[in-house]
Design a protein around this motif. Structure first.
Motif, PDB file in Angstrom:
ATOM      1  N   CYS A  37      18.136  61.033 -11.163  1.00 16.74           N
ATOM      2  CA  CYS A  37      18.281  60.715  -9.734  1.00 16.74           C
ATOM      3  C   CYS A  37      19.617  60.041  -9.410  1.00 16.74           C
ATOM      4  N   HIS A  38      20.396  59.712 -10.440  1.00 13.12           N
ATOM      5  CA  HIS A  38      21.723  59.106 -10.299  1.00 13.12           C
ATOM      6  C   HIS A  38      21.701  57.733  -9.633  1.00 13.12           C
ATOM      7  N   GLN A  39      20.544  57.067  -9.651  1.00 11.45           N
ATOM      8  CA  GLN A  39      20.410  55.712  -9.121  1.00 11.45           C
ATOM      9  C   GLN A  39      20.659  54.711 -10.251  1.00 11.45           C
ATOM     10  N   PRO A  40      21.059  53.473  -9.921  1.00 11.07           N
ATOM     11  CA  PRO A  40      21.285  52.457 -10.957  1.00 11.07           C
ATOM     12  C   PRO A  40      20.016  52.191 -11.775  1.00 11.07           C
ATOM     13  N   LEU A  41      20.214  51.978 -13.072  1.00 13.72           N
ATOM     14  CA  LEU A  41      19.111  51.675 -13.980  1.00 13.72           C
ATOM     15  C   LEU A  41      19.009  50.181 -14.209  1.00 13.72           C
ATOM     16  N   GLN A  42      17.802  49.733 -14.540  1.00 14.73           N
ATOM     17  CA  GLN A  42      17.608  48.354 -14.971  1.00 14.73           C
ATOM     18  C   GLN A  42      17.896  48.304 -16.459  1.00 14.73           C
ATOM     19  N   VAL A  43      18.643  47.298 -16.898  1.00 20.85           N
ATOM     20  CA  VAL A  43      18.958  47.127 -18.310  1.00 20.85           C
ATOM     21  C   VAL A  43      17.990  46.106 -18.877  1.00 20.85           C
ATOM     22  N   LEU A  44      17.265  46.502 -19.925  1.00 19.45           N
ATOM     23  CA  LEU A  44      16.293  45.637 -20.572  1.00 19.45           C
ATOM     24  C   LEU A  44      16.821  45.271 -21.954  1.00 19.45           C
ATOM     25  N   LYS A  45      16.976  43.973 -22.214  1.00 16.33           N
ATOM     26  CA  LYS A  45      17.479  43.518 -23.512  1.00 16.33           C
ATOM     27  C   LYS A  45      16.451  42.603 -24.146  1.00 16.33           C
ATOM     28  N   ALA A  46      16.091  42.916 -25.406  1.00 15.83           N
ATOM     29  CA  ALA A  46      15.143  42.090 -26.154  1.00 15.83           C
ATOM     30  C   ALA A  46      15.330  42.337 -27.640  1.00 15.83           C
ATOM     31  N   CYS A  47      15.326  41.281 -28.407  1.00 19.07           N
ATOM     32  CA  CYS A  47      15.415  41.359 -29.879  1.00 19.07           C
ATOM     33  C   CYS A  47      16.613  42.180 -30.334  1.00 19.07           C
ATOM     34  N   GLY A  48      17.723  42.098 -29.633  1.00 21.15           N
ATOM     35  CA  GLY A  48      18.929  42.805 -30.024  1.00 21.15           C
ATOM     36  C   GLY A  48      18.995  44.250 -29.581  1.00 21.15           C
ATOM     37  N   ALA A  49      17.949  44.764 -28.965  1.00 20.14           N
ATOM     38  CA  ALA A  49      17.929  46.158 -28.502  1.00 20.14           C
ATOM     39  C   ALA A  49      18.207  46.207 -27.006  1.00 20.14           C
ATOM     40  N   THR A  50      18.852  47.278 -26.567  1.00 25.52           N
ATOM     41  CA  THR A  50      19.108  47.498 -25.146  1.00 25.52           C
ATOM     42  C   THR A  50      18.427  48.793 -24.733  1.00 25.52           C
ATOM     43  N   ASP A  51      17.578  48.699 -23.718  1.00 22.99           N
ATOM     44  CA  ASP A  51      16.879  49.866 -23.185  1.00 22.99           C
ATOM     45  C   ASP A  51      17.200  49.993 -21.705  1.00 22.99           C
ATOM     46  N   TYR A  52      16.985  51.186 -21.168  1.00 26.28           N
ATOM     47  CA  TYR A  52      17.282  51.458 -19.761  1.00 26.28           C
ATOM     48  C   TYR A  52      16.038  51.995 -19.086  1.00 26.28           C
ATOM     49  N   PHE A  53      15.733  51.446 -17.895  1.00 25.43           N
ATOM     50  CA  PHE A  53      14.533  51.826 -17.155  1.00 25.43           C
ATOM     51  C   PHE A  53      14.908  52.253 -15.743  1.00 25.43           C
ATOM     52  N   CYS A  54      14.390  53.399 -15.315  1.00 16.94           N
ATOM     53  CA  CYS A  54      14.615  53.882 -13.956  1.00 16.94           C
ATOM     54  C   CYS A  54      13.462  53.417 -13.068  1.00 16.94           C
ATOM     55  N   PRO A  55      13.723  52.533 -12.108  1.00 20.91           N
ATOM     56  CA  PRO A  55      12.656  52.062 -11.215  1.00 20.91           C
ATOM     57  C   PRO A  55      12.284  53.087 -10.136  1.00 20.91           C
ATOM     58  N   HIS A  56      12.905  54.256 -10.170  1.00 18.74           N
ATOM     59  CA  HIS A  56      12.656  55.281  -9.159  1.00 18.74           C
ATOM     60  C   HIS A  56      11.756  56.396  -9.677  1.00 18.74           C
ATOM     61  N   GLY A  57      10.946  56.080 -10.708  1.00 16.69           N
ATOM     62  CA  GLY A  57       9.928  57.022 -11.169  1.00 16.69           C
ATOM     63  C   GLY A  57      10.237  57.820 -12.409  1.00 16.69           C
ATOM     64  N   HIS A  58      11.377  57.600 -13.053  1.00 13.48           N
ATOM     65  CA  HIS A  58      11.710  58.383 -14.240  1.00 13.48           C
ATOM     66  C   HIS A  58      11.474  57.620 -15.541  1.00 13.48           C
ATOM     67  N   GLY A  59      10.995  56.385 -15.460  1.00 17.60           N
ATOM     68  CA  GLY A  59      10.613  55.613 -16.640  1.00 17.60           C
ATOM     69  C   GLY A  59      11.783  55.228 -17.527  1.00 17.60           C
ATOM     70  N   LEU A  60      11.476  55.082 -18.828  1.00 17.96           N
ATOM     71  CA  LEU A  60      12.505  54.721 -19.794  1.00 17.96           C
ATOM     72  C   LEU A  60      13.459  55.885 -19.997  1.00 17.96           C
ATOM     73  N   ILE A  61      14.747  55.581 -20.071  1.00 20.20           N
ATOM     74  CA  ILE A  61      15.782  56.597 -20.235  1.00 20.20           C
ATOM     75  C   ILE A  61      16.485  56.349 -21.566  1.00 20.20           C
ATOM     76  N   SER A  62      16.605  57.373 -22.373  1.00 16.95           N
ATOM     77  CA  SER A  62      17.284  57.282 -23.658  1.00 16.95           C
ATOM     78  C   SER A  62      18.746  56.893 -23.464  1.00 16.95           C
ATOM     79  N   LYS A  63      19.256  56.056 -24.378  1.00 13.30           N
ATOM     80  CA  LYS A  63      20.669  55.636 -24.313  1.00 13.30           C
ATOM     81  C   LYS A  63      21.603  56.846 -24.345  1.00 13.30           C
ATOM     82  N   LYS A  64      21.193  57.897 -25.009  1.00 17.80           N
ATOM     83  CA  LYS A  64      22.015  59.104 -25.111  1.00 17.80           C
ATOM     84  C   LYS A  64      22.124  59.845 -23.784  1.00 17.80           C
TER      85      LYS A  64
END
Length: 70
Positions: A37-64
């Motif tokens: 959707c090309h909208q900004p992602l939320q960056v989730l950081k925990a235990c040294g890992a960085t994950d990306y979450f789309c709050p617009h319905g696409h869920g977790l997004i792979s770093k790749k």
């Protein structure tokens, strides 16, 4: 599309935290966007890992798959 430095028009290098110009040393904040959707992602950081979450319905997004822009 390759990002370019606003100061010297040199191609920017993507680092872990920002875009950096190797010619003049300028730094630019990077923004992660959803590839669906090309909208900004939320960056989730925990235990040294960085994950990306789309709050617009696409869920977790792979770093790749994350699109970065400044």
């Amino acid at each position: 599309m390759k990002q370019r430095c606003e100061a010297c028009d040199f191609p920017l290098t993507l680092t872990d935290s920002d875009f950096c110009c190797e010619r003049c040393g300028a730094h630019y904040v990077r923004q992660a966007h959803c590839p669906e959707c090309h909208q900004p992602l939320q960056v989730l950081k925990a235990c040294g890992a960085t994950d990306y979450f789309c709050p617009h319905g696409h869920g977790l997004i792979s770093k790749k798959r994350v699109e970065f822009s400044r």
